[in-house]
Design a protein around this motif. Structure first.
Motif, PDB file in Angstrom:
ATOM      1  N   ASP A  73       0.887  -1.260  -0.061  1.00 46.07           N
ATOM      2  CA  ASP A  73      -0.049   0.064  -0.041  1.00 46.07           C
ATOM      3  C   ASP A  73       0.803   1.276  -0.084  1.00 46.07           C
ATOM      4  O   ASP A  73       1.415   1.353   0.885  1.00 46.07           O
ATOM      5  CB  ASP A  73      -0.888  -0.019   1.239  1.00 46.07           C
ATOM      6  CG  ASP A  73      -1.973   1.039   1.073  1.00 46.07           C
ATOM      7  OD1 ASP A  73      -1.579   2.316   1.021  1.00 46.07           O
ATOM      8  OD2 ASP A  73      -3.055   0.657   1.359  1.00 46.07           O
ATOM      9  N   PRO A  74       0.915   1.826  -1.229  1.00 51.55           N
ATOM     10  CA  PRO A  74       1.658   3.174  -1.058  1.00 51.55           C
ATOM     11  C   PRO A  74       1.602   4.226   0.160  1.00 51.55           C
ATOM     12  O   PRO A  74       2.462   4.539   0.367  1.00 51.55           O
ATOM     13  CB  PRO A  74       1.567   3.801  -2.506  1.00 51.55           C
ATOM     14  CG  PRO A  74       1.158   2.615  -3.327  1.00 51.55           C
ATOM     15  CD  PRO A  74       0.135   1.864  -2.459  1.00 51.55           C
ATOM     16  N   VAL A  75       0.509   4.612   0.359  1.00 52.98           N
ATOM     17  CA  VAL A  75       0.246   5.618   1.157  1.00 52.98           C
ATOM     18  C   VAL A  75       0.578   5.107   2.514  1.00 52.98           C
ATOM     19  O   VAL A  75       1.263   5.854   3.266  1.00 52.98           O
ATOM     20  CB  VAL A  75      -1.366   5.773   1.269  1.00 52.98           C
ATOM     21  CG1 VAL A  75      -1.668   6.793   2.439  1.00 52.98           C
ATOM     22  CG2 VAL A  75      -1.797   6.640  -0.120  1.00 52.98           C
ATOM     23  N   LEU A  76       0.092   3.844   2.967  1.00 50.60           N
ATOM     24  CA  LEU A  76       0.611   3.354   4.374  1.00 50.60           C
ATOM     25  C   LEU A  76       2.126   3.142   4.438  1.00 50.60           C
ATOM     26  O   LEU A  76       2.628   3.375   5.454  1.00 50.60           O
ATOM     27  CB  LEU A  76      -0.156   1.844   4.572  1.00 50.60           C
ATOM     28  CG  LEU A  76      -1.624   1.971   5.003  1.00 50.60           C
ATOM     29  CD1 LEU A  76      -2.071   0.406   5.089  1.00 50.60           C
ATOM     30  CD2 LEU A  76      -1.740   2.817   6.267  1.00 50.60           C
ATOM     31  N   LEU A  77       2.823   2.790   3.350  1.00 51.59           N
ATOM     32  CA  LEU A  77       3.998   2.674   3.398  1.00 51.59           C
ATOM     33  C   LEU A  77       4.737   4.153   3.616  1.00 51.59           C
ATOM     34  O   LEU A  77       5.762   4.276   4.416  1.00 51.59           O
ATOM     35  CB  LEU A  77       4.645   2.196   1.928  1.00 51.59           C
ATOM     36  CG  LEU A  77       4.616   0.412   1.932  1.00 51.59           C
ATOM     37  CD1 LEU A  77       4.751   0.010   0.691  1.00 51.59           C
ATOM     38  CD2 LEU A  77       5.399  -0.085   3.144  1.00 51.59           C
ATOM     39  N   GLY A  78       4.185   5.107   2.818  1.00 47.67           N
ATOM     40  CA  GLY A  78       4.521   6.375   3.072  1.00 47.67           C
ATOM     41  C   GLY A  78       4.556   6.987   4.454  1.00 47.67           C
ATOM     42  O   GLY A  78       5.384   7.559   5.088  1.00 47.67           O
TER      43      GLY A  78
END
Length: 319
Positions: A73-78
């Motif tokens: 998940d890009p947002v969660l990883l960010g």
């Protein structure tokens, strides 16, 4: 030349990092992957995998520690990368190389190499979410079942914002089966402008020389080879300068094994600690005949005080 210690799950924890970085030759190391599934993790989770964050994000010998995240998940990883930076991480590394089936089934690690667009989105979002002065790096394999996508994946990572890419020169399906395809590291470096580290099957200085010749790489990541031969990074650094160092002797290594055991006893449960020591000894058997003898003696031993005696540690020191 930079030499890094690979982030091997279940093997290179803070205890192993402490012992190996003390030997010398390493420029940086990485936490075992921290899995990001569906939430912003608490700070305690980062400290669990990287207790060095409480000490300037460096091992006791001063080697910087990067925080590695795994997820899809890009947002969660960010968001989690941003928190890791707040906790002191000097760099964020993203895992696209883990071959474990359980990890791949949950859309983590090497399975994401099937989705280059997602790789790009993850790098772009993590780069956006973290301070510009903190590097974002990535570790990948050549692909899931074929190296045909390696160049596309590497390009996606670099264009997304990866400042360095470590390439384990095998596919997920190949696992750790030799040989590593070092020639693909050269192909990756041809299509990206960021530094590419060669990783895989570097067990000796001669292996490093062959890897350097075939891959053209200037930078390297050592994994099982360094765990099996703790002075390998130091020897490579010397060899790059035209100096030949003698191998670390068993008598020189034994104090590190003893300290490793003391730390394991102090930090792990009585059931876990013996297994960790046996795991390392089993890998040392590749290099040291003395490790074979010690492993044979300890193989079935579970009593801590007995292991103290066999390793040569006073029980009062381990208490």
């Amino acid at each position: 030349m930079q030499i890094a210690l690979a982030p091997m799950e279940g093997l290179v924890d803070d205890i192993m990092r402490d012992v190996l970085t003390r030997v010398g030759g390493l420029d940086w190391c990485v936490t075992e992957f921290i899995r990001v599934n569906d939430r912003l993790l608490p700070p305690s989770q980062f400290i669990k995998f990287g207790p060095e964050l409480q000490h300037g994000a460096k091992t006791a010998s001063g080697v910087p520690l990067r925080v590695q995240l795994l997820g899809s998940d890009p947002v969660l990883l960010g968001e989690n990368a941003a928190l890791a930076c707040e906790l002191g991480a000097p760099a964020i590394d993203l895992n696209f190389g883990c071959p474990a089936k359980t990890v791949n089934k949950s859309r983590g690690g090497a399975v994401l190499l099937k989705e280059p667009e997602l790789l790009h989105a993850i790098l772009r979002e993590v780069r956006r979410a973290t301070p510009a002065h903190i590097p974002v790096t990535a570790k990948m394999r050549l692909g899931f079942d074929s190296p045909d996508v390696a160049l596309v994946c590497a390009t996606a990572l670099a264009e997304g914002g990866a400042e360095q890419i470590v390439v384990h020169a095998r596919t997920k399906v190949e696992g750790y089966k030799p040989p590593a395809h070092w020639e693909w590291v050269a192909k990756v470096q041809e299509v990206v402008k960021v530094p590419v580290f060669a990783n895989g099957d570097i067990w000796t200085v001669d292996d490093w020389r062959r890897c350097r010749e075939v891959s053209g790489a200037k930078d390297f990541m050592l994994g099982r080879g360094l765990v099996s031969r703790p002075d390998l990074a130091r020897q490579i650094v010397a060899a790059a300068q035209g100096i030949e160092l003698p191998d670390m002797t068993w008598s020189q290594l034994l104090p590190l094994i003893q300290d490793f055991w003391l730390q394991a006893v102090a930090q792990l449960t009585p059931r876990q600690a013996p297994g960790r020591l046996k795991q390392w000894l089993a890998m040392l058997t590749r290099t040291y005949p003395e490790a074979v003898a010690m492993f044979d003696v300890l193989r079935r031993e579970t009593e801590l005080t007995h292991i103290d005696r066999l390793v040569g540690v006073e029980r009062s020191a381990a208490a």
